[in-house]
Design an enzyme around this catalytic site. Sequence first.
Site, mmCIF file in Angstrom:
data_model
loop_
_atom_site.group_PDB
_atom_site.id
_atom_site.type_symbol
_atom_site.label_atom_id
_atom_site.label_comp_id
_atom_site.label_asym_id
_atom_site.label_seq_id
_atom_site.Cartn_x
_atom_site.Cartn_y
_atom_site.Cartn_z
ATOM 1 N N TYR A 1 -9.033 -57.599 49.129
ATOM 2 C CA TYR A 1 -8.421 -57.248 47.622
ATOM 3 C C TYR A 1 -9.418 -57.357 46.703
ATOM 4 O O TYR A 1 -10.082 -58.251 46.651
ATOM 5 C CB TYR A 1 -7.175 -58.332 47.485
ATOM 6 C CG TYR A 1 -6.547 -58.117 46.317
ATOM 7 C CD1 TYR A 1 -5.638 -57.152 46.016
ATOM 8 C CD2 TYR A 1 -7.015 -58.833 45.038
ATOM 9 C CE1 TYR A 1 -4.813 -57.111 44.848
ATOM 10 C CE2 TYR A 1 -6.377 -58.597 43.791
ATOM 11 C CZ TYR A 1 -5.149 -57.948 43.899
ATOM 12 O OH TYR A 1 -4.699 -57.447 42.438
ATOM 13 N N GLU B 1 -7.231 -51.742 40.369
ATOM 14 C CA GLU B 1 -6.820 -52.547 41.637
ATOM 15 C C GLU B 1 -7.029 -51.714 42.898
ATOM 16 O O GLU B 1 -6.678 -50.481 42.866
ATOM 17 C CB GLU B 1 -5.290 -53.069 41.524
ATOM 18 C CG GLU B 1 -5.028 -53.887 42.594
ATOM 19 C CD GLU B 1 -3.280 -54.235 42.716
ATOM 20 O OE1 GLU B 1 -3.303 -55.358 42.507
ATOM 21 O OE2 GLU B 1 -2.659 -53.284 42.700
#
Length: 387
Positions: free
Chosen positions: A109, A197
């Site tokens: 992530y 993101e």
Amino acid sequence: MNIHEYQAKAIFSRFRVPVLGSHLVRSGDNIEQFCESLDAQDWVAKAQVHAGGRGKAGGVVRAKSKKALASAINAMLDARLVTKQTDAAGLPVHAVLVEESVQIRRELYLALLVDRECGQVAIVASAEGGVDIEQVARQTPDRIITQWVHPGAGLQPSQVRTLAYALALGKDQVRQLQDILFALFELFVSCDCSLVEINPLIVNGEGRLIALDAKINVDDNALYRQQDIAGLHDATQGNRDEEEARELGLNYIKLGGSVGCIVNGAGLAMATMDLVKHHGGEPANFLDVGGATTQDRVAEAFKLVVRDTHVKAVLVNIFGGIVRCDLTAQGILDALQAISLQVPVIVLLQGTRAAEGRQLLENRHAHLRLANTLTEAAQLAIRHASA
Ligand code: ADP
Ligand code: MG
């Protein structure tokens, strides 16, 4: 402003952040012909909506034959996709991104966002990427690490090493991460982003880091100088009322409570919502009709708020500075002519021409009530909303 995954990936490519080769199919395209034209066999079809959580909701489908791919695309296009990030009605799918299916060794992530507390860009990373990052954040927050980039000093190689170490990357991948982070930081600043993101950033079968998903949010206040990105706005992905408000130049956000709010000025609107909550109510919306609002805008705002069926009472809080309270009152009366009002409306007018405004509204409609203070107005609205 939010953009689609395929648009974010095009921006990634421009900044040399590695993504997979892909094709975009839209409603109306010849799907069978498109699938026939592909050479490989193993593909992933990804519904393009302004929401994540697609993987668990049937919006990311692997297809191992052209036939399976065509039927996956056909099932997605022109349907609505409901994920845990959408409401129950979901979002319409007008485009599907088709990417080759890759071997995934690890899912990481990575995100860049503005940390308003310290006024710096924060880089957030976790070795536990993939579809359950929210659960990681809740249950094992220590698996998420953050580095803050000082605007003067910029991103430092030592910060890259700290992040790479936390992600347990091999030597070769540290270099790749360094290139990706510097590219993302440049992208973030030059595109006026509020969020970038990548979830997941994968390590593929050959040990290469690739952005498998891409999300970019751009600060609305910077859109005037991000014309290319502003042009990517997709009105089908927003709330219909919010879109209409946007076209009217009203700042409206639907929230889900029962007290509709019409206020002039964003700060006063926030304070009004705080007070509603403080007295035990739930605001149905945020609505700032603007500092220099007109009769027409008040009328439009009024129609927009009462259209929400969750609204059981409306609180109008106008502080007349530049705005004249009598014009606001006239706007309310105009709106009342156009709609059949079913819910009580509590009006607080203060400042410029407040007395004239109040006079205009006095005894004009069975559902109109005038308040003298904000506390009284909030309490009245909540009482009516919960009656
Ligand atoms: P969302 O975040 O909306 O669920 P993602 O793009 O992150 O959508 O995809 C969800 C999951 O699907 C990923 O975590 C990954 O495991 C898998 N996936 C996505 N794209 C591919 C691809 N091209 N090849 C293989 N697996 C993929
Ligand atoms: Mg994702």
